[in-house]
Design a protein around this motif. Structure first.
Motif, PDB file in Angstrom:
ATOM      1  N   GLU A   6      -6.706 -61.680  20.128  1.00 45.61           N
ATOM      2  CA  GLU A   6      -6.705 -60.237  19.961  1.00 45.61           C
ATOM      3  C   GLU A   6      -5.276 -59.705  19.912  1.00 45.61           C
ATOM      4  O   GLU A   6      -4.355 -60.296  20.468  1.00 45.61           O
ATOM      5  CB  GLU A   6      -7.426 -59.534  21.124  1.00 45.61           C
ATOM      6  N   SER A   7      -5.148 -58.542  19.296  1.00 39.06           N
ATOM      7  CA  SER A   7      -3.887 -57.815  19.300  1.00 39.06           C
ATOM      8  C   SER A   7      -4.179 -56.343  19.067  1.00 39.06           C
ATOM      9  O   SER A   7      -5.295 -55.976  18.669  1.00 39.06           O
ATOM     10  CB  SER A   7      -2.940 -58.353  18.225  1.00 39.06           C
ATOM     11  N   GLY A   8      -3.201 -55.507  19.327  1.00 40.90           N
ATOM     12  CA  GLY A   8      -3.336 -54.090  19.029  1.00 40.90           C
ATOM     13  C   GLY A   8      -3.555 -53.189  20.221  1.00 40.90           C
ATOM     14  O   GLY A   8      -3.658 -51.974  20.063  1.00 40.90           O
ATOM     15  N   GLY A   9      -3.628 -53.728  21.398  1.00 41.09           N
ATOM     16  CA  GLY A   9      -3.817 -52.878  22.572  1.00 41.09           C
ATOM     17  C   GLY A   9      -2.554 -52.107  22.905  1.00 41.09           C
ATOM     18  O   GLY A   9      -1.494 -52.307  22.309  1.00 41.09           O
ATOM     19  N   GLY A  10      -2.665 -51.216  23.871  1.00 38.37           N
ATOM     20  CA  GLY A  10      -1.519 -50.433  24.298  1.00 38.37           C
ATOM     21  C   GLY A  10      -1.958 -49.147  24.945  1.00 38.37           C
ATOM     22  O   GLY A  10      -3.114 -49.005  25.351  1.00 38.37           O
ATOM     23  N   SER A  11      -1.051 -48.194  25.030  1.00 35.24           N
ATOM     24  CA  SER A  11      -1.328 -46.907  25.650  1.00 35.24           C
ATOM     25  C   SER A  11      -1.624 -45.874  24.577  1.00 35.24           C
ATOM     26  O   SER A  11      -0.933 -45.808  23.555  1.00 35.24           O
ATOM     27  CB  SER A  11      -0.127 -46.456  26.486  1.00 35.24           C
ATOM     28  N   VAL A  12      -2.651 -45.067  24.825  1.00 36.17           N
ATOM     29  CA  VAL A  12      -3.102 -44.056  23.866  1.00 36.17           C
ATOM     30  C   VAL A  12      -3.370 -42.764  24.626  1.00 36.17           C
ATOM     31  O   VAL A  12      -3.859 -42.800  25.759  1.00 36.17           O
ATOM     32  CB  VAL A  12      -4.381 -44.502  23.128  1.00 36.17           C
ATOM     33  N   GLN A  13      -3.091 -41.654  24.008  1.00 29.22           N
ATOM     34  CA  GLN A  13      -3.390 -40.365  24.625  1.00 29.22           C
ATOM     35  C   GLN A  13      -4.863 -40.019  24.434  1.00 29.22           C
ATOM     36  O   GLN A  13      -5.498 -40.439  23.453  1.00 29.22           O
ATOM     37  CB  GLN A  13      -2.530 -39.275  24.019  1.00 29.22           C
ATOM     38  N   THR A  14      -5.394 -39.267  25.370  1.00 23.81           N
ATOM     39  CA  THR A  14      -6.772 -38.804  25.261  1.00 23.81           C
ATOM     40  C   THR A  14      -6.989 -38.076  23.940  1.00 23.81           C
ATOM     41  O   THR A  14      -6.178 -37.235  23.546  1.00 23.81           O
ATOM     42  CB  THR A  14      -7.108 -37.866  26.434  1.00 23.81           C
TER      43      THR A  14
END
Length: 122
Positions: A6-14
């Motif tokens: 897998e790849s592409g995770g991270g921090s995202v705003q609501t």
């Protein structure tokens, strides 16, 4: 042995969006299923969406229906999960999974797993 990465995770705003990818080298033959799972802190791992590569049929759970989209690239060597309208409740480790010759919406039967990628929504 099926290797999933897998790849592409991270921090995202609501309210934001994210797209996860899963590389599935060579696992394109037969009636196998591919799926995304997630495990939130303190909770059990749950199925999110599944796809039957042979026909492209997709399956969604209540948590993902209408907000998430599962798809494959043209040669079926990469699977994606597009996630929209994210909320903090979507914070979890997301896993790519595969299973041979099972109903794709039988999330209890998946037996090949990637290492997971963290998605944090704040």
């Amino acid at each position: 042995h099926v290797q999933l990465v897998e790849s592409g995770g991270g921090s995202v705003q609501t309210g934001g969006s994210a797209r996860l990818s899963c590389t599935t080298p060579g696992y394109t033959g037969g009636r196998h299923c591919m799926a995304w799972f997630r495990q939130a802190p303190g909770k059990e791992r749950e199925g999110v969406a599944a796809i039957l590569p042979r026909h492209g049929r997709t399956y969604y759970t209540d948590s993902s229906q209408g907000r998430f989209t599962i798809s494959l690239n043209d040669d079926k060597t990469e699977m994606y999960l597009r996630m929209d309208s994210l909320t903090p409740e979507d914070t979890a480790i997301y896993y790519c999974a595969a299973a041979p010759s099972v109903p794709c919406d039988r999330f209890d039967l998946y037996n090949y797993w990637g290492q997971g990628t963290q998605v944090t929504v704040s």
